[in-house]
Structures are given as C-alpha cells and as structure tokens.
Design an enzyme around this catalytic site. Structure first.
Site, PDB file in Angstrom:
ATOM      1  N   LEU A 207       0.864  -1.184   0.000  1.00  0.00           N
ATOM      2  CA  LEU A 207       0.000   0.000   0.000  1.00  0.00           C
ATOM      3  C   LEU A 207       0.897   1.230   0.000  1.00  0.00           C
ATOM      4  O   LEU A 207       1.751   1.350   0.876  1.00  0.00           O
ATOM      5  CB  LEU A 207      -0.785  -0.057   1.321  1.00  0.00           C
ATOM      6  N   HIS A 208       0.756   2.114  -0.979  1.00  0.00           N
ATOM      7  CA  HIS A 208       1.562   3.340  -0.905  1.00  0.00           C
ATOM      8  C   HIS A 208       1.009   4.526  -1.675  1.00  0.00           C
ATOM      9  O   HIS A 208       1.552   5.613  -1.600  1.00  0.00           O
ATOM     10  CB  HIS A 208       2.990   3.070  -1.389  1.00  0.00           C
ATOM     11  N   ARG A 209      -0.100   4.332  -2.419  1.00  0.00           N
ATOM     12  CA  ARG A 209      -0.623   5.452  -3.213  1.00  0.00           C
ATOM     13  C   ARG A 209      -1.040   6.591  -2.288  1.00  0.00           C
ATOM     14  O   ARG A 209      -1.727   6.350  -1.281  1.00  0.00           O
ATOM     15  CB  ARG A 209      -1.882   5.030  -3.975  1.00  0.00           C
ATOM     16  N   ASP A 281      -2.081  -1.607  -4.036  1.00  0.00           N
ATOM     17  CA  ASP A 281      -2.441  -0.473  -4.887  1.00  0.00           C
ATOM     18  C   ASP A 281      -1.306  -0.151  -5.857  1.00  0.00           C
ATOM     19  O   ASP A 281      -1.285   0.914  -6.471  1.00  0.00           O
ATOM     20  CB  ASP A 281      -2.843   0.759  -4.060  1.00  0.00           C
TER      21      ASP A 281
END
Ligand code: UD1
Length: 362
Positions: A207-209, A281
C-alpha cells in the site's frame, strides 16, 4: 537519426524502485549489441538501501555512472531538482538517445530536459492511462508520452491511447512488458528462496498510493479492513516508507497488523508466487500477479493496466470493504478468478527494444 559512424550512446534514467526491474532487461539486451555505449543515471528519488541498492544487486544492474542524489521533496521541488541536476549531465555526456522508464517524477523530469535540448527520448512503458488526473503518475505519463520520440508500449491498449492523443503511429513500438522480463529471469532464484518464517497461507499486502495513505480516515478504514482479513488469513505487509511514516504520524500502529520493512526483489517474488491473494495499490504488482496467476485485489477504482483485469487475475475493489470481504471469501472458498498471460509478456521485451534501437541506428 542516430549516427552510424561511431557507437550509439544510450543514456538510461532511473530513480525509483519500480524503474529498476524495467531498466535491467534493456541494459542487458543492449550489452549484447555491438556498437552501443550505455550510461546509467540514477536520480536518487529513492535512496534507502532497501528501496534501491538491493535491487541493483539482485537484478545485476551495473552501478550508476551518475547519481543525482535528489532525495525527497514536494512534486514540484523534486521534479525541478532532477531537471536542474540532469541538464548538465546530458550536455556533458552528449547521448544519442535517452531512455526513461515508467511514470515516476524522474521519468517526466528527464524527458522534459531532453525535449528542451533536442535530445531524442524513448519512453519504456508508454501509453498506460488510468484516466484519473488526480494521480501524479497519470500526469507524468501524459506529459512524457507527448515529449517522447519513441514510445515502447506493453500492450495494445497503450497503442490505442497514444493514437487517440495524436501520437504518430510510426513512433509507437509494441514490445511487451519489460518488467515481466525481470520476473521471468529471476523466478528460478525466487523459487529457491526460502519463505521459512512466513505463514504457510497468507495475503500479501502492499500500500503506498497517496490517495490511500495520505488521508488519515481513508488509511484507518483500509487498515481496519486488513485487520478483518487477518482474522481469516495471515497478512504479510511489507510497508513502503511513505506508508510507515503515515501510520506513525496518524497514530494507527497496531500489534495485530505487523509491518515489515520493504523486501528485496527476489524475496518479494518468492512471497508473491506463493500468496493465496495479493492486496495492493501498486501498478507493477497487478502485472506480476497476472503473469503468476495469483489472485490480485487492487485497492483502487481504476487501473492504467486494464489487461490485468480483462485477461488476468486482477479485480478492482477500490476502498470498498464489502467488496474486499466478498472477494476474499470467494478466494478462500476456491472460487478465485483465473486468467491468462497477455501477449508479449514473455521475457523478451528488452530484446525487442534493443532491436528497434539498433535498426534505428543503422
Ligand atoms: C514513487 C512514484 C510511484 C511509485 C513509487 C514506488 C512518483 C510521483 N511516484 O512514489 O509512482 O509507484 O515511487 O515506490 O514518482 N522515501 C524514503 N526512502 C526512499 C524513498 C522514498 O523514505 O528510499 C520517502 C520519501 O522521503 C517520501 C516518501 O517516501 O517522504 C515518498 O517518496 P517519493 O519518491 O516522493 O514517492 P513514492 O511514494 O515512493
């Protein structure tokens, strides 16, 4: 046209983790061609050892000839800093062609410098569109493709998008997916890599957006959904530095959802191929799971990689916890989505890029 009398000088620009698995096959393919000289520039957008150095080692990418060491910053300051530091390198090294990769700030910054200096640019992974201009990467993709002289697309949708945007057909070369070249090459190593210490069955999460991690309420909701998943299936969660920072900043740490540091490429591939499901993501991971036939639930409402949904194992669940719950239960009940591997995702995209470049130099 590239000069035919002497060696053709190709300068590659990379900066962030997802660039490294894309440049590796192109450098390798060009190494095998006579009359090609290569220079590698690292902008330093990603600078932690576990976001950069380890990828160079495992993917056996030669050490960068130049490191611009730009580090972090706002989009404007990071992009501007890359441009300022990259321009003198282009002037000094005088390449015949500059290759840029993917959709990160380093990609657009380098393309813009070259366009202004009238140095030809090739964009590897051109034509991808999410049609969501709130994504910084979509802006980078749109601008880079307008500036590029050679556009290397991974799939047919890329060609269609570029033609619709008025890009001349002769500039577009459908070569397939270079990132899959790296996967194919290192899969045997990943198969030998022990996953001892990890659970037998697990969901692998990344997850990093900005849209998922920069807003405390959204991040809290997603972490709550992941906690719920962890009650049915162990969750393995190597956290991007941005995500770890936000979790601490928003006070969302939890003992039940343990974060790991970012993993090296081979170890991550080993976990990817054995996962029951991947929840992500990331753009690249949607492609890797499609190649590996592993179910992928993408925490986004759109994707610039639609073939992973139409042909592959990817399902867009957005930030909808009910959809995530439903898809997880289908997977646990043996009803996971099956897919096929898109055309030209075969481990030879780097060679096809080298073919185009050497034909052009003749
Ligand atoms: C960038 C790319 C994104 C890509 C992602 C993969 C852009 C606009 N975004 O996002 O497309 O999917 O990389 O990782 O280029 N940081 C560290 N250590 C590092 C690198 C970053 O601590 O080695 C921190 C930075 O200080 C910053 C944050 O992570 O606070 C974000 O880094 P940045 O490069 O701006 O964007 P990413 O979110 O990594």
């Amino acid at each position: 046209m590239l000069p035919s009398s002497s060696a053709t000088h190709v300068l590659h620009v990379v900066g962030a983790r997802p660039n490294f698995m894309k440049v590796a096959p192109v450098v390798r393919a060009l190494e095998k061609r006579a009359g090609v000289e290569q220079t590698l520039v690292h902008t330093g957008q990603h600078y932690d050892a576990n976001m950069s150095d380890v990828f160079f080692r495992q993917l056996r990418i030669p050490a960068p000839d130049v490191n611009l060491a730009v580090g972090a910053g706002s989009h404007a300051s990071q992009t501007a800093e890359i441009m300022t530091r990259f321009e003198p390198v282009v002037l000094e090294r005088d390449p015949d062609l500059v290759l840029v990769y993917g959709d990160v700030n380093s990609t657009v910054a380098a393309a813009l410098v070259c366009a202004k200096l009238s140095v030809p640019v090739g964009h590897v992974e051109a034509g991808l569109r999410s049609f969501d201009r709130s994504m910084p990467e979509e802006i980078n993709r749109l601008v880079t493709d307008q500036l590029a002289d050679l556009l290397f697309t991974p799939s047919e949708d890329g060609d269609v998008n570029l033609l619709r945007e008025g890009i001349a057909r002769e500039k577009i070369h459908r070569v397939g997916n270079v990132m899959i070249d790296s996967l194919v090459r290192l899969l045997p190593e990943a198969s030998r890599c022990s996953t001892n210490g990890f659970p037998k069955a697990y969901a692998l999460v990344t997850l990093h957006r900005p849209s998922n991690v920069d807003d405390s309420e959204v991040l809290q909701k997603l972490l709550r959904s992941l906690l719920e998943v962890s009650q049915q299936l162990a969750v393995v969660f190597p956290a991007h530095p941005r995500t770890r920072r936000r979790i601490t900043e928003f006070g969302l740490q939890s003992d039940q959802l343990r974060l790991l540091d970012p993993l090296p490429y081979v170890e991550f591939l080993a976990l990817l191929r054995n996962a029951q499901v991947v929840i992500t993501d990331s753009g690249g991971i949607q492609e890797e799971t499609t190649y590996l036939g592993v179910p992928c639930l993408t925490l986004r409402d759109n994707t610039e990689r639609p073939v992973t949904v139409s042909m592959g194992t990817n399902i867009l669940v957005g930030q909808d916890e009910n959809k995530l719950r439903l898809e997880i239960s289908k997977i646990l009940n043996g009803q996971a989505k099956h897919g096929t591997i898109p055309p030209l995702w075969d481990g030879h995209a780097g060679e096809r890029i080298a073919d185009v470049l050497t034909a052009r130099a003749r």
